[in-house]
Write an enzyme that holds these catalytic residues in place. Sequence first.
Site, PDB file in Angstrom:
ATOM      1  N   LYS A 159      -0.899  -5.782  -1.886  1.00 59.39           N
ATOM      2  CA  LYS A 159      -1.064  -4.343  -2.120  1.00 59.39           C
ATOM      3  C   LYS A 159      -2.120  -3.903  -1.108  1.00 59.39           C
ATOM      4  O   LYS A 159      -3.317  -3.811  -1.407  1.00 59.39           O
ATOM      5  CB  LYS A 159      -1.475  -4.063  -3.572  1.00 59.39           C
TER       6      LYS A 159
HETATM    7  N1  PMP Z   1       5.568  -0.510  -5.556  1.00 57.35           N
HETATM    8  C1  PMP Z   1       4.582   0.144  -4.913  1.00 57.35           C
HETATM    9  C2  PMP Z   1       4.751   0.464  -3.474  1.00 57.35           C
HETATM   10  C3  PMP Z   1       3.427   0.526  -5.605  1.00 57.35           C
HETATM   11  O1  PMP Z   1       2.449   1.179  -4.985  1.00 57.35           O
HETATM   12  C4  PMP Z   1       3.319   0.228  -6.983  1.00 57.35           C
HETATM   13  C5  PMP Z   1       2.087   0.641  -7.735  1.00 57.35           C
HETATM   14  N2  PMP Z   1       1.076  -0.317  -7.599  1.00 57.35           N
HETATM   15  C6  PMP Z   1       4.366  -0.461  -7.597  1.00 57.35           C
HETATM   16  C7  PMP Z   1       5.477  -0.809  -6.860  1.00 57.35           C
HETATM   17  C8  PMP Z   1       4.284  -0.809  -9.053  1.00 57.35           C
HETATM   18  O2  PMP Z   1       3.300  -1.779  -9.243  1.00 57.35           O
HETATM   19  P1  PMP Z   1       2.505  -1.924 -10.617  1.00 57.35           P
HETATM   20  O3  PMP Z   1       3.513  -1.926 -11.687  1.00 57.35           O
HETATM   21  O4  PMP Z   1       1.817  -3.231 -10.465  1.00 57.35           O
HETATM   22  O5  PMP Z   1       1.575  -0.776 -10.711  1.00 57.35           O
END
Ligand code: PMP
Length: 295
Positions: A159
């Site tokens: 991320k």
């Molecule tokens: N894809 C992207 C590009 C994101 O930014 C997020 C948010 N973090 C997600 C998927 C979903 O991730 P999560 O469920 O861990 O928040």
Amino acid sequence: MAGQPFDNRDGVIWMDGKFVPWSDAKIHVLTHGLHYGSCVFEGERAYDGVVFKLKEHTDRLIASARTLGFDLPFTADEINAAHYELLKRMNFTNAYVRPVAWRGSDEMGVGAQHNKIHVAIAAWEWPSYFDAEQRLKGIRLDISEWRRPDPHTIPCKAKAAGLYMICTLSKHAAEAKGYADALMFDYRGYVAEATGANIFFVKDGEIHTPDPDCFLNGITRQTVIELAKKRGLTVHERHIMPEEMSGFQECFLTGTAAEVTPVAEIGPYKFTPGAVTRQLLEDYTAAIHQARVAA
Ligand code: PMP
């Protein structure tokens, strides 16, 4: 349109191990993370004072940094404790929490082996509205011209800030056309994800969701798959071609911010949020409630 700017608010931000007044949590303009994208972050939510899936988020933050070649100068326990001290000092119960880590200013060039690693955590109030009826109308998505890149071209499982460049471009293009968000395909042309959330489809009572082989396997995505399986629903994680969307009945997004967000439209494809989406929205709400009770 914009609310209170994010660089000028009341309260404190945890920065490199100390709490500093919100407006003083600054970095220098010559910061590696800003110029070269050596920056990782998390997006978390606290519900009634409990950060949902905090361990998973902190572990991912540490893993994202590792993927970019740096170690955080704090342990997971220290980071988690800082979260709760921050929420206490901010007097927040329902909040969005944003940890971020980046390479500092010691060296300014592509190479930056010796830069100090900085870590900060900020939180802002974000009430949660579990108004299922309103949500079940569904949002409208554009189809982005940008594609999730080949894993050989970027660390797609981190991320990391740099991965969001095409998300912002996609979201801005979508908003200019009156859509809430955009769906991105991947470099092979398969359906991938939205700009900040994963995507699910329902066909004849079974769930189909893209295999996260070139994008974030969201924590919410994993939670929702677990909840679906507990309900006895079949979940197919696989490559999905865009044309298949014409045969899907329901569609929803998952993410920490999005929670479970029903989708009514993606470009030319229409969906009707229905029983499976509703069930998982309710189950996700219940899982958050259980986590609060267990804490
Ligand atoms: N894809 C992207 C590009 C994101 O930014 C997020 C948010 N973090 C997600 C998927 C979903 O991730 P999560 O469920 O861990 O928040």
